[in-house]
Enzyme design. Structure first.
Site, short mmCIF file in Angstrom:
data_model
loop_
_atom_site.label_atom_id
_atom_site.label_comp_id
_atom_site.label_asym_id
_atom_site.label_seq_id
_atom_site.Cartn_x
_atom_site.Cartn_y
_atom_site.Cartn_z
N ASP A 189 1.31 -1.15 -0.34
CA ASP A 189 0.56 0.04 -0.45
C ASP A 189 0.71 1.66 0.19
OD1 ASP A 189 -2.39 1.20 -0.05
OD2 ASP A 189 -2.85 0.25 1.78
N ASP A 276 -10.42 3.03 -3.34
CA ASP A 276 -10.31 2.04 -3.14
C ASP A 276 -12.12 1.37 -3.84
OD1 ASP A 276 -8.73 1.61 -1.95
OD2 ASP A 276 -9.63 1.38 0.33
C1 GLA Z 1 -5.72 1.49 1.86
C2 GLA Z 1 -5.65 -0.11 0.46
C3 GLA Z 1 -7.39 -0.62 0.89
C4 GLA Z 1 -6.40 -1.41 2.12
C5 GLA Z 1 -6.85 0.02 3.26
C6 GLA Z 1 -5.92 -1.12 4.45
O1 GLA Z 1 -6.97 2.12 1.91
O2 GLA Z 1 -6.27 0.67 -0.81
O3 GLA Z 1 -7.19 -1.93 -0.19
O4 GLA Z 1 -5.58 -2.36 2.10
O5 GLA Z 1 -5.77 0.79 2.74
O6 GLA Z 1 -6.06 0.46 5.17
#
Ligand code: GLA
Length: 632
Positions: A189, A276
């Site tokens: 990430d 996301d």
């Molecule tokens: C980000 C990523 C998600 C998830 C969260 C975890 O938002 O894009 O897919 O992994 O972090 O905190």
């Protein structure tokens, strides 16, 4: 200009092609340069904790879903990776920097020794025939450390102990995760590079150390792309070192920022193209849009990732089967990773059946690795076509909007002959129908019809390159200045809510190479001649094309009618395994297409270079019209 002269002078002095390739990105390399390391010859399938549990994870929840994956038959259908997302880390032990697991949540990690270990956990998954995934961040801290509403599941201890990301620790952590703990997959990430600026409250409060920022997800101009790429290079070196058997998969999570949609394919097995997903229709459209025009950027070994499946919640729960089926059908035809995001212990059978649709899984896992290409494109209705390895097509008809549609599906959409019967198999009902030339279908709001189609190819004895995007790599796509793509749906259901200025264009990628489309979305057209098939790309670009045994390459080339640079010359060159096979005359806007036809028998890699030393790339789209590999 000075730079060019110096570079070519240097190459001449050194007299070496290697030096030439270094200084001239358009020089042929004779090799496929997109990522093929690790294990992603087809899109990964599996399950992840994040959408179901966020950071509230534990071993029982994970193994509960893993068991259902095996017992329900989903594992046998290909769902293999069981991935822990954010929330597993207790702290980084000081002073040796060893990562410590939350052993209260993962009891099997207790060793009675020096530190907890995930080895027993990964052994268990491996014994079930599954693979194990873990999560980290490019920075010192993760996304939940920046965004979690409570501290409950977050790393504990001093500022340094709470630095659980990879920054400055790549070799140490990758060795621990892969060699010692036995993981097979890592998602990396990026919040650590974005959310810990010196002026951020979480930093000024003394809770976290400042880092960067190297990344600004709403403004690509404020992003240090080279630094981010450098980190992924280091991670790859460590992954190769710690996995002598090559059994690993690197998942890039830069959310479509940092222009990653252009280069993710060179650095990892899957790469997120957007922020996301959430269980909201608008968010599905955003994530889908960031991938759907990027067919040429996905290949066996390097897939676009519009994020994990959210079937089981909100707009995709058991009361919304139309939406849930659309979600699955679209992800399948786009060659997206199929990572289940639901708590399978409570998932109703109607949704398990969606995840388990073997015909759709087969479309997603087809070995040719061709992401679907848009055959009809409008804001409310789209037709996507994916060429399968046996020459059949998968076709999805996607109603994005709120009105019913009567749709004409034609042989032309499928690149099939319009005088021979076409057989359609509905991949939900399994019903077979057939038509010649054109058929009428009805598609309800938010519905996706999806079929396998069998017919007679309209191009005899070969394939258009745009039918096999999995074998075409825009190694250099001509984009000089990454620009946000204005065509991506922007939802009011975004993170900022409706109180702020709204969801502004932020995902770079505008002007990227396209199958059957000019780079900015127009039809492919040279001097008024329309091409239903071809590759659209900006000038000063180089495409790598894998040749699976064809004897001849043919195309009609020219400056696309959508170019606003009407004065610059473009020369088109075709190389076979690094050797020049053909060159066009200099072409300008408005000049008729020029035909190129060259034998390529025995050639493994074809490179297509469009060069314009004085042209303004971003105003100079070019067209490789009807580019095709023919048997003879
Ligand atoms: C980000 C990523 C998600 C998830 C969260 C975890 O938002 O894009 O897919 O992994 O972090 O905190």
């Amino acid at each position: 200009m000075r730079k060019l002269l110096t570079a070519s002078l240097m190459a001449a002095l050194l007299g070496s092609t290697a030096a030439a390739a270094q200084s001239d990105p358009l020089a042929p390399t004779g090799r496929w340069t997109a990522y093929t390391a690790g294990r992603a010859t087809t899109p990964p399938m599996g399950w992840s904790t994040w959408n179901a549990f966020a950071t509230a994870i534990d071993e029982e929840k994970i193994l509960g879903s893993a068991k259902i994956i095996v017992d329900s038959g989903l594992a046998a259908k290909g769902y293999r990776y069981i991935n822990i997302d954010d929330g597993w880390a207790l702290k980084r032990r000081m002073p040796d920097g060893k990562m410590i697991i939350r052993e209260d949540k993962f009891p099997s990690s207790r060793t009675g020794g020096d530190a907890p270990s995930f080895k027993a956990y990964t052994d268990k998954l491996h014994a079930m025939g599954l693979k194990a995934g873990i999560y980290s961040d490019l920075g010192r801290n993760t996304c939940s450390e920046a965004y979690s509403p409570t501290d409950d599941d977050l790393p504990k201890g001093t500022v340094l102990e709470r630095e659980v990301g990879l920054y400055g620790r790549i070799d140490q952590d990758i060795a621990l995760y892969f060699k010692d703990w036995g993981f097979d997959f890592i998602k990396v990430d990026s919040c650590g590079l974005r959310d810990y600026a010196p002026q951020a409250e979480r930093v000024t409060s003394g809770k976290f150390r400042a880092l960067g920022p190297f990344l600004d997800s709403s403004e690509v101009m404020r992003t240090d792309i080279a630094t981010i790429q450098g980190m992924f290079r280091q991670i790859n070196t460590a992954l190769v070192r710690e996995n002598p058997d090559g059994d690993y998969l690197l998942s890039l999570c830069v959310w479509g920022s940092a222009n990653v949609r252009a280069w993710g394919k060179d650095y990892g097995g899957i790469s997120r193209t957007s922020d996301d997903i959430s269980p909201a229709w608008g968010r599905l459209l955003v994530n889908y849009d960031t991938t759907v025009t990027r067919s040429l950027y996905a290949h066996p070994g390097s897939w676009n990732d519009p994020d994990m499946l959210h079937i089981g919640a909100g707009d995709f729960d058991a009361d919304h089967l139309t939406e849930a089926r659309s979600h699955f059908a679209l992800w399948a035809i786009l060659n997206a990773p199929l990572l289940i995001g639901a708590d399978l212990r409570t998932t109703p059978q109607s949704l398990l059946d969606i995840y388990g649709n073997t015909d759709l899984i087969a479309i997603n896992q087809d070995p040719a690795g061709n992401q679907a290409v848009l055959a009809h494109d409008s804001s409310d209705l789209q037709i996507l076509v994916k060429t399968l390895s046996n020459g059949d097509k998968a076709v999805a008809i996607f109603n994005r909007g709120s009105g019913d549609y009567d749709v004409d599906l034609g042989a032309n959409h499928l690149k099939f002959a319009d005088n021979a019967p076409i057989e359609l198999t509905d991949l939900w009902s399994k019903q077979k129908t057939s038509f010649t030339k054109r058929t009428k279908l009805h598609v309800k709001p938010r519905e996706t019809l999806i079929f396998r189609a069998h017919g007679t190819r309209s191009l005899q004895g070969g394939y258009y390159l745009s039918e096999q995007p999995g074998s075409v790599n825009p190694a250099v796509d001509g984009i000089v200045q990454p620009t946000p793509d204005p065509s991506i749906f922007r939802t009011a259901a975004g993170w900022g809510g409706t109180g702020g200025p709204g969801d502004r264009p932020s995902y770079a990628g505008w002007g990227g190479a396209r199958a059957d489309s000019a780079p900015y979305g127009q039809n492919l057209q040279i001097a008024g001649k329309r091409f239903a098939a071809g590759i659209g790309i900006l000038a000063n670009s180089r495409l790598e094309v894998r040749n699976g045994g064809a004897g001849r390459f043919t195309t009609l080339v020219g400056v696309d009618d959508s170019a606003s640079d009407k004065t610059s010359d473009v020369t088109f060159a075709v190389y076979g395994d690094g050797k020049l096979l053909a060159t066009s005359k200099p072409a300008k806007w408005g000049m008729a297409p020029q035909s190129i036809s060259v034998p390529v028998a025995g050639v493994k890699l074809i490179e297509l270079v469009a060069r314009s030393p004085r042209g303004d790339n971003q105003r100079l789209p070019v067209t490789w019209g009807e580019a095709a590999l023919l048997d003879r």
